[in-house]
Design a protein around this motif. Structure first.
Motif, PDB file in Angstrom:
ATOM      1  N   ILE A 192       0.656  -1.315  -0.334  1.00 22.66           N
ATOM      2  CA  ILE A 192       0.031   0.088  -0.168  1.00 22.66           C
ATOM      3  C   ILE A 192       1.125   1.333   0.157  1.00 22.66           C
ATOM      4  O   ILE A 192       1.800   1.431   1.014  1.00 22.66           O
ATOM      5  CB  ILE A 192      -0.935   0.019   0.908  1.00 22.66           C
ATOM      6  N   VAL A 230      -2.818   0.416  -3.947  1.00 18.56           N
ATOM      7  CA  VAL A 230      -2.501  -0.884  -3.794  1.00 18.56           C
ATOM      8  C   VAL A 230      -1.626  -1.936  -4.260  1.00 18.56           C
ATOM      9  O   VAL A 230      -2.577  -2.169  -5.408  1.00 18.56           O
ATOM     10  CB  VAL A 230      -4.097  -1.467  -2.830  1.00 18.56           C
ATOM     11  N   ALA A 270      -6.145  -2.885   2.715  1.00 15.04           N
ATOM     12  CA  ALA A 270      -5.734  -1.664   2.480  1.00 15.04           C
ATOM     13  C   ALA A 270      -7.262  -0.315   2.569  1.00 15.04           C
ATOM     14  O   ALA A 270      -5.949   0.745   3.226  1.00 15.04           O
ATOM     15  CB  ALA A 270      -5.268  -1.886   0.992  1.00 15.04           C
ATOM     16  N   ASP A 294      -6.089   1.940   5.663  1.00 12.41           N
ATOM     17  CA  ASP A 294      -6.219   3.593   5.758  1.00 12.41           C
ATOM     18  C   ASP A 294      -7.122   4.646   6.659  1.00 12.41           C
ATOM     19  O   ASP A 294      -7.098   5.510   7.079  1.00 12.41           O
ATOM     20  CB  ASP A 294      -6.617   3.983   4.198  1.00 12.41           C
TER      21      ASP A 294
END
Length: 167
Positions: free
Chosen positions: A121, A134, A149, A153
């Motif tokens: 990522i 990604v 991912a 985040d």
């Protein structure tokens, strides 16, 4: 394969798009924040639910549950103590355990299983803050890796928001 996650700026309700590297839209992430348990829903381009991400309530640290077709697919938790960078642990529905290690400053993370990198990522190559890449190296688990991912985040952005409100 490379996937791009782009947050939609200036949207009334928060949403993001997951696209291929050729800008083909695959999934939309709808974020519903007006609940005690924050919920994200991944919807394909036909409007069908692909996955649901639910933040578990009443946990000491961030824990997110990923469901597909109503069944738990994965659980991701942020470790309480990590000396270098953020670290997350993931437990998949099939029993595998993954690790997410990263560098908060560079916004670079790897999802690994037994020392093998399954996905990377990165926000490094994007000047716009609301996009990240990604790179999935394991196509077998591509959807789950992209969802992880999004979870990583979200947890980092959520933690940054908590730090700002605590000042």
């Amino acid at each position: 394969m490379r996937y791009l996650v782009r947050d939609r700026m200036f949207a009334f309700h928060e949403e993001a798009w997951i696209e291929t590297e050729h800008r083909e839209k695959l999934y939309r992430v709808n974020r519903k924040f007006f609940r005690l348990r924050r919920t994200f829903v991944l919807v394909d381009t036909r409007g069908e639910h692909v996955a649901t991400i639910v933040r578990k309530a009443l946990t000491v640290h961030h824990t997110l549950l990923i469901k597909q077709e109503g069944r738990p697919t994965a659980t991701i938790s942020k470790k309480l103590f990590a000396l270098f960078g953020d670290r997350f642990k993931v437990r998949l529905g099939d029993g595998r355990r993954l690790k997410v290690n990263g560098n908060l400053w560079d916004r670079e993370f790897d999802i690994r299983h037994e020392g093998t990198t399954l996905a990377h990522i990165s926000r490094r190559w994007f000047t716009v803050r609301d996009a990240y890449a990604v790179d999935v190296l394991s196509e077998q688990d591509a959807l789950v890796l992209v969802v992880l991912a999004v979870c990583v985040d979200h947890v980092i952005e959520d933690a940054k928001g908590d730090q700002v409100t605590n000042l």
